[in-house]
Design a protein around this motif. Structure first.
Motif, mmCIF file in Angstrom:
data_model
loop_
_atom_site.group_PDB
_atom_site.id
_atom_site.type_symbol
_atom_site.label_atom_id
_atom_site.label_comp_id
_atom_site.label_asym_id
_atom_site.label_seq_id
_atom_site.Cartn_x
_atom_site.Cartn_y
_atom_site.Cartn_z
ATOM 1 N N SER A 1 0.813 -1.213 0.000
ATOM 2 C CA SER A 1 0.000 0.000 0.000
ATOM 3 C C SER A 1 0.844 1.259 0.000
ATOM 4 O O SER A 1 0.328 2.357 0.234
ATOM 5 C CB SER A 1 -0.928 0.012 1.223
ATOM 6 O OG SER A 1 -0.173 -0.064 2.427
ATOM 7 N N GLY A 2 2.152 1.127 -0.246
ATOM 8 C CA GLY A 2 3.022 2.290 -0.301
ATOM 9 C C GLY A 2 2.684 3.201 -1.465
ATOM 10 O O GLY A 2 1.925 2.847 -2.372
ATOM 11 N N ALA A 3 3.283 4.379 -1.453
ATOM 12 C CA ALA A 3 2.973 5.392 -2.464
ATOM 13 C C ALA A 3 3.265 4.909 -3.877
ATOM 14 O O ALA A 3 2.619 5.347 -4.838
ATOM 15 C CB ALA A 3 3.752 6.670 -2.165
ATOM 16 N N ALA A 4 4.240 4.034 -4.037
ATOM 17 C CA ALA A 4 4.604 3.542 -5.369
ATOM 18 C C ALA A 4 4.306 2.057 -5.526
ATOM 19 O O ALA A 4 4.859 1.400 -6.407
ATOM 20 C CB ALA A 4 6.080 3.814 -5.635
ATOM 21 N N GLN A 5 3.425 1.548 -4.662
ATOM 22 C CA GLN A 5 3.063 0.136 -4.735
ATOM 23 C C GLN A 5 1.608 -0.032 -5.165
ATOM 24 O O GLN A 5 0.800 0.901 -5.099
ATOM 25 C CB GLN A 5 3.262 -0.536 -3.362
ATOM 26 C CG GLN A 5 4.701 -0.704 -2.949
ATOM 27 C CD GLN A 5 4.806 -1.361 -1.596
ATOM 28 O OE1 GLN A 5 4.293 -0.853 -0.598
ATOM 29 N NE2 GLN A 5 5.472 -2.525 -1.557
ATOM 30 N N PHE A 6 1.300 -1.271 -5.577
ATOM 31 C CA PHE A 6 -0.066 -1.619 -5.942
ATOM 32 C C PHE A 6 -0.453 -2.909 -5.230
ATOM 33 O O PHE A 6 0.414 -3.713 -4.862
ATOM 34 C CB PHE A 6 -0.201 -1.834 -7.453
ATOM 35 C CG PHE A 6 0.259 -0.664 -8.278
ATOM 36 C CD1 PHE A 6 -0.582 0.411 -8.497
ATOM 37 C CD2 PHE A 6 1.539 -0.633 -8.827
ATOM 38 C CE1 PHE A 6 -0.163 1.493 -9.256
ATOM 39 C CE2 PHE A 6 1.968 0.434 -9.582
ATOM 40 C CZ PHE A 6 1.113 1.502 -9.804
ATOM 41 N N ASN A 7 -1.738 -3.089 -5.046
ATOM 42 C CA ASN A 7 -2.265 -4.332 -4.502
ATOM 43 C C ASN A 7 -3.459 -4.731 -5.347
ATOM 44 O O ASN A 7 -4.541 -4.192 -5.191
ATOM 45 C CB ASN A 7 -2.668 -4.156 -3.037
ATOM 46 C CG ASN A 7 -2.959 -5.487 -2.359
ATOM 47 O OD1 ASN A 7 -2.960 -6.539 -2.995
ATOM 48 N ND2 ASN A 7 -3.216 -5.446 -1.060
ATOM 49 N N TRP A 8 -3.232 -5.639 -6.238
ATOM 50 C CA TRP A 8 -4.194 -6.050 -7.252
ATOM 51 C C TRP A 8 -4.520 -4.886 -8.200
ATOM 52 O O TRP A 8 -5.647 -4.402 -8.252
ATOM 53 C CB TRP A 8 -5.480 -6.620 -6.638
ATOM 54 C CG TRP A 8 -5.419 -8.101 -6.466
ATOM 55 C CD1 TRP A 8 -4.406 -8.818 -5.932
ATOM 56 C CD2 TRP A 8 -6.425 -9.048 -6.836
ATOM 57 N NE1 TRP A 8 -4.691 -10.156 -5.930
ATOM 58 C CE2 TRP A 8 -5.939 -10.326 -6.479
ATOM 59 C CE3 TRP A 8 -7.684 -8.945 -7.418
ATOM 60 C CZ2 TRP A 8 -6.656 -11.493 -6.701
ATOM 61 C CZ3 TRP A 8 -8.411 -10.105 -7.633
ATOM 62 C CH2 TRP A 8 -7.892 -11.367 -7.279
ATOM 63 N N PRO A 9 -3.537 -4.452 -9.002
ATOM 64 C CA PRO A 9 -3.868 -3.510 -10.081
ATOM 65 C C PRO A 9 -4.625 -4.275 -11.164
ATOM 66 O O PRO A 9 -4.083 -5.205 -11.765
ATOM 67 C CB PRO A 9 -2.495 -3.050 -10.571
ATOM 68 C CG PRO A 9 -1.582 -4.202 -10.257
ATOM 69 C CD PRO A 9 -2.121 -4.826 -9.003
#
Length: 693
Positions: free
Chosen positions: A174-182
């Protein structure tokens, strides 16, 4: 003693005629050829406009490319994403094969990027790069593909040469440059901005290209699930699953578990576009603010601005028109499981988890039918009625198509709800059949089945114009409130003026001239007696619903003095009979909105929500049949329809079967009453359908 006259209105003279619609003496005639009509068929529904076929896939999971030239012989494994490039190639995100496939315009299927059956996050050339459940794709003006590589939590870019690179993301988070199930991506034409539906983070992320570097920022939403309008992080989403860019640069979002469609501006301001947020998952066609969706998963903006939505809960394709009405255009709400290509195709086709919609630019649409392992093609068909809308269709006799509607898909503007409706429509091909205008010569009243009688060669019948009498001593005890002309002879004048206690405003006249041209003509509502321009065959009615293809029945109330009984009848939700001219030559529609559940007893006043007001009816006919002209003949609860060999005998032994009974009442309510009394006792004319000899 009652006598009966039969007048043949339409014969073989119509075989080569074209339709004309006339609104009034000052309006130019619009001919059929000027409207670019379909060459065959009759129904021109606005909201059910596709014939569904299989474009690619056998239905069995696999990775084979099949026979060159026939993509239906290829195999896919949960195809989810679709997009066309500028050369007409269709690219498919073949999720569980972990690859991107390519289908050429000639029908050759090939592997474009990734290695079938191999998961990974390697970048590079074809044969080297790998994916892990690539789910959806987008394309820029230079034909670069952008991939939501779901299980890698990355956004990948593929050049036209097949070179894969990672432009954003790393491990899931959930970081600024992360995704979780894009799960979806949308890209601007210049390829400099990519929007991502970051589903499990409940947000929309923005990727920006500066030189050769990509940066990631928040556009709208944040890590917590919910529903809020607002700007940037103030907005809340619930598993947003689809993104698309509209013609104004706004981002359209399928907010899956909020059951709605949202709009996010390029600066991050979020607002509701369609649906009832957080409403129970019930699929309902209606204006945008009252429509309901199951789980909207994919969105696509067509060139005309309409938004197409893949609803994975109800296995349907929905369309949000620029007029802000949400309609079901494909699928019937039930998952279908065709196992071989060709199965389940057609006007009433079913899907099983449709996730994405795209278009080829020629008006055809394509759907990723995930659990059927197919790509389906939706071909525009202006005459299709979808079973998704509650319609059934049959052809009981040559030249007669019977459409029957039972359901609550239709939104009633008068009540702001979707009430159960029972509607029968007979499409009469006048090259095969003809109409008879039938009348009772005396002023005694009778029923529809009595007018038709038995035995009879008629195949069908519809109640005609309402006829009534003035109560004594205000005028002659019995007078006609109808106009009927046949073979250049006027049999009835509408000689009750508007001071009468009943429906005497004859706003329209269905006419046919000596050469067979037919149309709808408007009245100025001030003639006494009613004196329309004479044609060879004529029948009056009120109110006029549609003229020259446009709805003319007012949606505001009252249209006439509110104290007038005719205004009460106009506003009431009741049974109604209509004659309509479709946008196809040599056809007539006979319509009966029954307005009640079969066998139900009606009391007076009619309960709210049963049947339609005349403004409701006008919208209904325009939406489903796109009629060029429509005239309400009978209303207020007496409309009924007959079809040979169906229904019951309507109280006349050996007569035509009644398939649509009017609202009927008894005192006190409820009680058994007389089922046939309102066919109607106040009816003096009817329209019958007979086969040509």
């Amino acid at each position: 003693m009652k006598t009966r006259s039969f007048f043949v209105v339409i014969g073989v003279v119509l075989l080569c005629c074209c339709t004309k619609i006339r609104q009034d003496l000052n309006t130019p005639v619009v001919t059929a050829s000027a409207r670019n009509l379909a060459p065959v068929g009759v129904v021109a529904a606005n909201d059910s406009a596709f014939d569904v076929t299989t474009f690619a896939g056998t239905g069995m999971a696999g990775s084979g490319n099949g026979t060159s030239g026939d993509p239906r012989t290829a195999q896919f494994n949960k195809p989810e994403g679709l997009v066309f490039d500028s050369k007409g190639n269709l690219f498919v995100a073949d999720r569980d094969n972990h690859v991107i496939r390519k289908i050429t315009p000639s029908g050759t299927v090939s592997l474009f990027a990734g290695i079938a059956g191999v998961t990974g996050a390697a970048n590079g050339a074809p044969g080297v790069a790998t994916f892990n459940r690539p789910i959806r794709i987008a394309i820029d003006n230079a034909d670069n593909l952008y991939v939501a590589d779901r299980d890698n939590a990355r956004i990948r870019k593929i050049t036209p040469a097949g070179i894969v690179s990672t432009i954003a993301g790393s491990t899931a988070g959930s970081g600024a440059a992360q995704f979780n199930w894009p799960v979806d991506v949308a890209v601007t034409g210049d390829g400099k901005t990519v929007y991502v539906a970051d589903s499990k983070n409940h947000r929309i992320q923005k990727l920006s290209l500066s030189g050769t570097s990509w940066s990631t920022s928040l556009l709208a939403g944040q890590g917590s699930e919910g529903y809020l309008e607002g700007s940037g992080a103030a907005a809340r989403f619930a598993f947003p699953s689809g993104v698309a860019i509209d013609n104004a640069g706004n981002i359209i979002v399928a907010d899956r578990m909020n059951h709605c469609i949202r709009k996010v501006t390029a600066t991050g301001t979020t607002s509701l576009l369609a649906g009832v947020p957080q409403s129970p998952s019930y699929s309902l066609d209606a204006p945008a603010e009252t429509a309901r969706m199951g789980q909207p998963f994919g969105v696509m903006v067509a060139g005309n601005g309409s938004i197409y939505i893949a609803d994975i809960e109800f296995h349907t394709i929905r369309r949000l028109s620029t007029g802000r009405f949400l309609s079901t255009v494909a699928g019937n709400g039930i998952a279908g499981a065709p196992e071989t290509y060709g199965a389940e195709d057609g006007n009433f086709s079913r899907f099983n988890i449709p996730t994405s919609v795209t278009t080829d630019g020629s008006g055809n649409f394509y759907v990723a039918d995930v659990n059927n392992n197919k790509i389906r093609k939706l071909i525009p068909e202006a005459r299709v009625l979808q079973v998704a809308q509650g319609w059934k269709q049959s052809e009981p006799y040559p030249g007669i198509t019977w459409y029957y509607f039972h359901g609550n898909r239709f939104f009633l503007p008068s009540t702001g709800t979707n009430e159960i409706q029972y509607v029968n429509v007979l499409d009469i091909d006048l090259s095969v059949n003809h109409l008879d205008f039938m009348q009772v010569d005396s002023l005694d009243k009778t029923t529809l089945t009595s007018i038709i009688g038995a035995p009879t060669p008629a195949l069908a019948a519809l109640s005609g114009t309402f006829a009534t009498r003035m109560p004594a001593p205000s005028g002659p005890y019995k007078k006609y409130a109808a106009f009927l002309r046949n073979r250049d002879t006027t049999y009835w004048d509408a000689d009750i003026y508007k001071t009468s206690s009943y429906w005497v405003y004859h706003e329209g006249m269905f006419f046919m001239d000596g050469t067979g041209n037919m149309g709808i003509e408007a009245s100025d509502m001030n003639q006494y007696p009613f004196g329309p321009v004479l044609h060879r065959y004529m029948m009056s009615g009120a109110p006029l619903l549609i003229s020259n293809g446009a709805i003319v029945e007012k949606t505001s109330s009252p249209a006439w003095p509110s104290a007038a009984l005719q205004e009460h009848i106009r506003q009431s939700t009741a049974s109604r009979s209509v004659i309509a001219i479709p946008a196809v030559n040599n056809h007539v529609l006979l319509i009966c909105a029954e307005g009640k559940a079969a066998g139900a007893t009606y009391c007076s006043p009619v309960p709210a929500g049963f049947g339609m007001t005349t403004p409701d009816l006008a919208v209904f006919i325009k939406q489903y049949f796109n009629a060029a002209g429509a005239l309400n003949l009978d209303g207020g609860g007496s409309a009924s329809m007959c079809l040979k060999g169906y229904g019951d005998d309507g109280g006349v032994a050996g007569g035509l079967g009644v398939i649509s009974h009017p609202a009927w009442s008894s005192t006190p309510c409820p009680s058994p009453g007389n089922r046939y009394s309102n066919q109607r006792n106040f009816m003096q004319d009817a329209i019958a359908v007979l086969p040509n000899e």
